[in-house]
Design a protein around this motif. Structure first.
Motif, PDB file in Angstrom:
ATOM      1  N   VAL A  25      -3.705   1.852   0.630  1.00 14.27           N
ATOM      2  CA  VAL A  25      -2.387   1.598   1.195  1.00 14.27           C
ATOM      3  C   VAL A  25      -2.003   2.803   2.053  1.00 14.27           C
ATOM      4  N   GLY A  26      -1.952   2.600   3.373  1.00 10.70           N
ATOM      5  CA  GLY A  26      -1.615   3.685   4.285  1.00 10.70           C
ATOM      6  C   GLY A  26      -2.734   3.937   5.263  1.00 10.70           C
ATOM      7  N   ASP A  27      -2.407   3.931   6.560  1.00 15.66           N
ATOM      8  CA  ASP A  27      -3.427   4.130   7.591  1.00 15.66           C
ATOM      9  C   ASP A  27      -3.265   5.456   8.317  1.00 15.66           C
ATOM     10  N   GLY A  28      -2.609   6.427   7.665  1.00 18.28           N
ATOM     11  CA  GLY A  28      -2.543   7.777   8.204  1.00 18.28           C
ATOM     12  C   GLY A  28      -3.835   8.519   7.916  1.00 18.28           C
ATOM     13  N   ALA A  29      -3.856   9.801   8.248  1.00 13.51           N
ATOM     14  CA  ALA A  29      -5.076  10.582   8.089  1.00 13.51           C
ATOM     15  C   ALA A  29      -5.541  10.641   6.644  1.00 13.51           C
ATOM     16  N   VAL A  30      -4.604  10.753   5.703  1.00  6.32           N
ATOM     17  CA  VAL A  30      -4.989  10.810   4.295  1.00  6.32           C
ATOM     18  C   VAL A  30      -5.557   9.468   3.833  1.00  6.32           C
ATOM     19  N   GLY A  31      -4.907   8.378   4.219  1.00  7.10           N
ATOM     20  CA  GLY A  31      -5.428   7.073   3.856  1.00  7.10           C
ATOM     21  C   GLY A  31      -6.819   6.845   4.424  1.00  7.10           C
ATOM     22  N   LEU A  32      -7.031   7.247   5.672  1.00  6.22           N
ATOM     23  CA  LEU A  32      -8.345   7.088   6.281  1.00  6.22           C
ATOM     24  C   LEU A  32      -9.384   7.949   5.573  1.00  6.22           C
ATOM     25  N   CYS A  33      -9.003   9.156   5.194  1.00  5.55           N
ATOM     26  CA  CYS A  33      -9.928   9.994   4.429  1.00  5.55           C
ATOM     27  C   CYS A  33     -10.152   9.418   3.031  1.00  5.55           C
ATOM     28  N   GLY A  34      -9.161   8.684   2.506  1.00  8.56           N
ATOM     29  CA  GLY A  34      -9.358   7.975   1.251  1.00  8.56           C
ATOM     30  C   GLY A  34     -10.426   6.908   1.378  1.00  8.56           C
ATOM     31  N   VAL A  35     -10.445   6.215   2.524  1.00  6.00           N
ATOM     32  CA  VAL A  35     -11.517   5.246   2.798  1.00  6.00           C
ATOM     33  C   VAL A  35     -12.863   5.956   2.805  1.00  6.00           C
ATOM     34  N   LEU A  36     -12.927   7.088   3.505  1.00  9.95           N
ATOM     35  CA  LEU A  36     -14.169   7.852   3.592  1.00  9.95           C
ATOM     36  C   LEU A  36     -14.619   8.330   2.210  1.00  9.95           C
TER      37      LEU A  36
ATOM     38  N   ILE B 289      -4.376   3.307 -10.047  1.00 11.47           N
ATOM     39  CA  ILE B 289      -3.790   3.717  -8.772  1.00 11.47           C
ATOM     40  C   ILE B 289      -3.902   5.228  -8.670  1.00 11.47           C
ATOM     41  N   GLY B 290      -4.457   5.697  -7.560  1.00 14.09           N
ATOM     42  CA  GLY B 290      -4.470   7.121  -7.263  1.00 14.09           C
ATOM     43  C   GLY B 290      -3.434   7.388  -6.183  1.00 14.09           C
ATOM     44  N   TYR B 291      -2.384   8.125  -6.509  1.00 16.20           N
ATOM     45  CA  TYR B 291      -1.283   8.290  -5.538  1.00 16.20           C
ATOM     46  C   TYR B 291      -1.228   9.725  -5.029  1.00 16.20           C
ATOM     47  N   VAL B 292      -1.214   9.849  -3.717  1.00 14.57           N
ATOM     48  CA  VAL B 292      -1.127  11.164  -3.075  1.00 14.57           C
ATOM     49  C   VAL B 292      -0.107  11.178  -1.949  1.00 14.57           C
ATOM     50  N   GLY B 293       0.533  10.055  -1.657  1.00 12.94           N
ATOM     51  CA  GLY B 293       1.596  10.041  -0.662  1.00 12.94           C
ATOM     52  C   GLY B 293       2.771  10.863  -1.159  1.00 12.94           C
TER      53      GLY B 293
ATOM     54  N   ALA C  50      -7.618  -5.297  -6.632  1.00 14.23           N
ATOM     55  CA  ALA C  50      -8.628  -4.243  -6.506  1.00 14.23           C
ATOM     56  C   ALA C  50      -8.756  -3.439  -7.794  1.00 14.23           C
ATOM     57  N   HIS C  51      -9.995  -3.035  -8.111  1.00 11.90           N
ATOM     58  CA  HIS C  51     -10.202  -2.158  -9.270  1.00 11.90           C
ATOM     59  C   HIS C  51      -9.475  -0.829  -9.085  1.00 11.90           C
ATOM     60  N   ALA C  52      -9.495  -0.333  -7.875  1.00 13.94           N
ATOM     61  CA  ALA C  52      -8.924   0.978  -7.568  1.00 13.94           C
ATOM     62  C   ALA C  52      -8.031   0.861  -6.335  1.00 13.94           C
ATOM     63  N   VAL C  53      -6.838   1.452  -6.406  1.00 11.44           N
ATOM     64  CA  VAL C  53      -5.909   1.429  -5.276  1.00 11.44           C
ATOM     65  C   VAL C  53      -5.528   2.863  -4.933  1.00 11.44           C
ATOM     66  N   ILE C  54      -5.695   3.215  -3.670  1.00  8.83           N
ATOM     67  CA  ILE C  54      -5.279   4.516  -3.171  1.00  8.83           C
ATOM     68  C   ILE C  54      -3.937   4.350  -2.471  1.00  8.83           C
ATOM     69  N   GLU C  55      -2.925   5.080  -2.934  1.00  9.34           N
ATOM     70  CA  GLU C  55      -1.586   5.010  -2.343  1.00  9.34           C
ATOM     71  C   GLU C  55      -1.364   6.303  -1.565  1.00  9.34           C
ATOM     72  N   ALA C  56      -1.278   6.182  -0.232  1.00  5.17           N
ATOM     73  CA  ALA C  56      -1.244   7.369   0.629  1.00  5.17           C
ATOM     74  C   ALA C  56      -0.034   7.383   1.551  1.00  5.17           C
ATOM     75  N   VAL C  57       1.082   6.825   1.085  1.00  8.21           N
ATOM     76  CA  VAL C  57       2.296   6.779   1.902  1.00  8.21           C
ATOM     77  C   VAL C  57       3.449   7.483   1.196  1.00  8.21           C
ATOM     78  N   GLY C  58       3.819   7.015   0.006  1.00  9.79           N
ATOM     79  CA  GLY C  58       4.865   7.674  -0.771  1.00  9.79           C
ATOM     80  C   GLY C  58       6.217   7.003  -0.736  1.00  9.79           C
TER      81      GLY C  58
END
Length: 347
Positions: free
Chosen positions: A176-187, A265-269, A239-247
């Motif tokens: 969740v989130g298409d900023g730099a952190v979200g994109l690095c979460g994809v990576l 859920i791994g939250y870093v936003g 999803a088994h795992a959700v990255i939250e990168a907005v806040g």
């Protein structure tokens, strides 16, 4: 030297400030080769996070050691180094546990009385506990140097989110989130072996990078429509795992809604307006775990560094606009108006 300062909402200046000098025997002074603007800097820029007029700003940088205090053992003049966004002493219990962001002696670049990364040089406290040495030859490789800059924050933060979300080989991940952190979460999720990665974002230029980084699916909808789309892609399970990168409240609600029962859920936003976005009764009933917070990127740099050096991962594409130091105010404007994803600064 010259450095970026903030004076009021939307008022950034590049000004002459005192040159940094060794103040404590564990300090070094780093001449900045690369810095950048973070999405979290925009909260100060917009006046949503308080700053004192004239306060420094910027927490991501790498550069060359110009001077070292007498008690510094790991670095010498001329070393190429990267700094995580928090300094830490490297000796306390939290540092030993890999949670340098809780170091009692630590602090954030750009806090009152400290140098910010968006300038020509930075005094680094506790250099041996904070900095990581980079190969000297990287200084002559512009693309590699830019990729290595991501270790100061966004790559390590994306990795922290992926770990918090419990990404594992064969898992389905939603970001969740298409900023730099979200994109690095994809990576990061791809690096950890995720089989399917669903990127939530509506900006084509950004979701194109997500696909390059390993996203198998893109969901452009928001709110309930996004939840329905992810459910459809996952056979109704989530999803088994959700990255939250907005806040935000909406992003956290979306993260909970698209998580599979028993998922994480791994939250870093950085939270802003998200106080009511979390319904513990829903999470309790569905056995959803939540883990994250301020990423201790200093703990992750030694693990991620070799993969950047050998090309296994390349976060450099998150930097889509480069400016000199004089261009930093325009860089903030571009990120605020979403015409730039992440601005690279080359003092």
């Amino acid at each position: 030297m010259r450095a970026t300062t903030i004076h009021a909402p939307f008022e950034m200046r590049v000004e002459d400030v005192p040159d940094p000098v060794i103040q404590d025997p564990t300090d070094v002074v780093v001449r900045v080769l690369r810095a950048c603007i973070c999405g979290s800097d925009l909260w100060a820029y917009r006046g949503e996070s308080a700053r004192q007029p004239g306060q420094r700003i910027g927490h991501e940088f790498l550069g060359v050691v110009e001077a070292a205090g007498p008690d510094v053992s790991g670095f010498r003049t001329g070393d190429l180094v990267v700094a995580p966004f928090v300094w830490s002493d490297g000796t306390c219990e939290y540092c030993a546990e890999g949670l340098q962001t809780s170091c009692p002696s630590g602090g954030f670049w750009g806090s009152v009385g400290s140098d910010g990364g968006q300038g020509e040089a930075v005094r680094v406290p506790f250099a041996d506990g904070t900095l990581v040495k980079l190969p000297a030859e990287a200084a002559s490789d512009d693309h590699l140097l830019t990729a290595l800059l991501a270790l100061s924050d966004v790559m390590g933060t994306g990795h922290h989110a992926a770990l918090g979300a419990g990404v594992r080989a064969g898992s389905t991940v939603a970001v969740v989130g298409d900023g730099a952190v979200g994109l690095c979460g994809v990576l990061a999720a791809k690096r950890l072996g995720a089989e399917r990665i669903i990127a939530l974002g509506r900006h084509t230029a950004r979701t194109d990078i997500a696909r390059t980084f390993g996203a198998t699916d893109v969901v452009a909808e928001r709110g309930e429509a996004a939840e329905a789309a992810v459910r459809e892609l996952t056979g109704g399970h989530g999803a088994h795992a959700v990255i939250e990168a907005v806040g935000t409240e909406q992003s956290m609600r979306t993260a909970v809604a698209i998580a599979r029962d028993g998922g994480s859920i791994g939250y870093v936003g950085v939270p802003h307006g998200s106080g009511t976005g979390l319904d513990l009764s829903v999470m309790f009933d569905r056995n959803i775990a939540l883990r994250g917070g301020v990423a201790p990127v200093r703990a992750y740099i030694p693990e991620l560094l070799p993969d950047i050096l050998d090309g296994t991962i390349d976060p450099a594409p998150v930097f889509d606009l480069a400016v000199g130091l004089d261009g930093v105010p325009d860089g903030y404007k571009a990120m605020d108006e979403r015409t730039a994803l992440k601005v690279l600064v080359t003092p």
